[in-house]
Design an enzyme around this catalytic site. Sequence first.
Site, PDB file in Angstrom:
ATOM      1  N   HIS A   7      40.061  31.032  52.689  1.00 57.26           N
ATOM      2  CA  HIS A   7      41.488  30.460  52.166  1.00 57.26           C
ATOM      3  C   HIS A   7      42.221  31.867  52.244  1.00 57.26           C
ATOM      4  O   HIS A   7      42.364  32.907  51.341  1.00 57.26           O
ATOM      5  CB  HIS A   7      41.035  29.902  50.839  1.00 57.26           C
ATOM      6  CG  HIS A   7      40.063  30.016  49.903  1.00 57.26           C
ATOM      7  ND1 HIS A   7      39.119  30.285  49.620  1.00 57.26           N
ATOM      8  CD2 HIS A   7      40.984  30.374  48.514  1.00 57.26           C
ATOM      9  CE1 HIS A   7      38.620  31.363  48.348  1.00 57.26           C
ATOM     10  NE2 HIS A   7      39.834  30.986  48.157  1.00 57.26           N
ATOM     11  N   HIS A  79      46.262  34.553  45.630  1.00 55.72           N
ATOM     12  CA  HIS A  79      45.372  35.243  46.325  1.00 55.72           C
ATOM     13  C   HIS A  79      44.476  35.096  48.092  1.00 55.72           C
ATOM     14  O   HIS A  79      44.873  33.821  47.964  1.00 55.72           O
ATOM     15  CB  HIS A  79      43.799  35.104  45.619  1.00 55.72           C
ATOM     16  CG  HIS A  79      43.212  34.720  45.432  1.00 55.72           C
ATOM     17  ND1 HIS A  79      43.479  33.597  44.618  1.00 55.72           N
ATOM     18  CD2 HIS A  79      42.001  34.041  45.683  1.00 55.72           C
ATOM     19  CE1 HIS A  79      42.193  32.624  44.686  1.00 55.72           C
ATOM     20  NE2 HIS A  79      41.835  33.060  45.375  1.00 55.72           N
ATOM     21  N   GLU A 130      40.405  38.091  46.633  1.00 59.53           N
ATOM     22  CA  GLU A 130      38.991  37.940  46.994  1.00 59.53           C
ATOM     23  C   GLU A 130      37.726  37.825  48.570  1.00 59.53           C
ATOM     24  O   GLU A 130      38.408  37.870  49.158  1.00 59.53           O
ATOM     25  CB  GLU A 130      38.980  36.182  46.389  1.00 59.53           C
ATOM     26  CG  GLU A 130      37.775  35.897  46.340  1.00 59.53           C
ATOM     27  CD  GLU A 130      37.431  33.710  45.941  1.00 59.53           C
ATOM     28  OE1 GLU A 130      38.710  33.543  46.048  1.00 59.53           O
ATOM     29  OE2 GLU A 130      37.562  33.447  45.429  1.00 59.53           O
TER      30      GLU A 130
END
Length: 134
Positions: A7, A79, A130
Amino acid sequence: MLDRLNHVALAVPDLAAAAARYRETLGATVSAPQPLPEHGVTVVFVDLGNSKVELLEPLGEGSPIAAFLAKNPRGGMHHVCYEVSDIRAARDRLLASGARVLGDGEPKIGAHGRPVLFVHPGDMFGTLTELEEV
Ligand code: CO
C-alpha cells in the site's frame, strides 16, 4: 527479498471526509475505519485490486503522524509499504547496511494482522518505508 507494493499511505486530517472522497466521488471500495491504538492511528483501506491506499488519521495523544500533519495540515503521502517473505531477514540486512529501523527493531502486528516494521526515511531517500511480512 522485496515483493509487491502492499500500500501507499496518506495521512489525512479528516478520515471521514477522505474516505467519502474516495468512496463517493471516485467510486472506490473503502473499508470501515479500523482504530489501531498501538500504532496511534485510525485507518481505512481503499481497495485498488492490485494494491491499496491506506488513509491514516491520528488516534490519541502522541500519534506518530501528528507531527507530519502539523507540517502538512492538508495531509500528504506518509509512507509506502512493501511485502517481504521474511521480515527479520529483511531487517537484519537493512541493519547490516547501516539503515535505521524505527522503535525497538522488533516487528509489530500491523493493520492486516501481520508483522510490520518501519525503516527511517533518512535511510530510504526521504520516504518512510514500511515492510510487511506476507
Ligand atoms: Co502502512
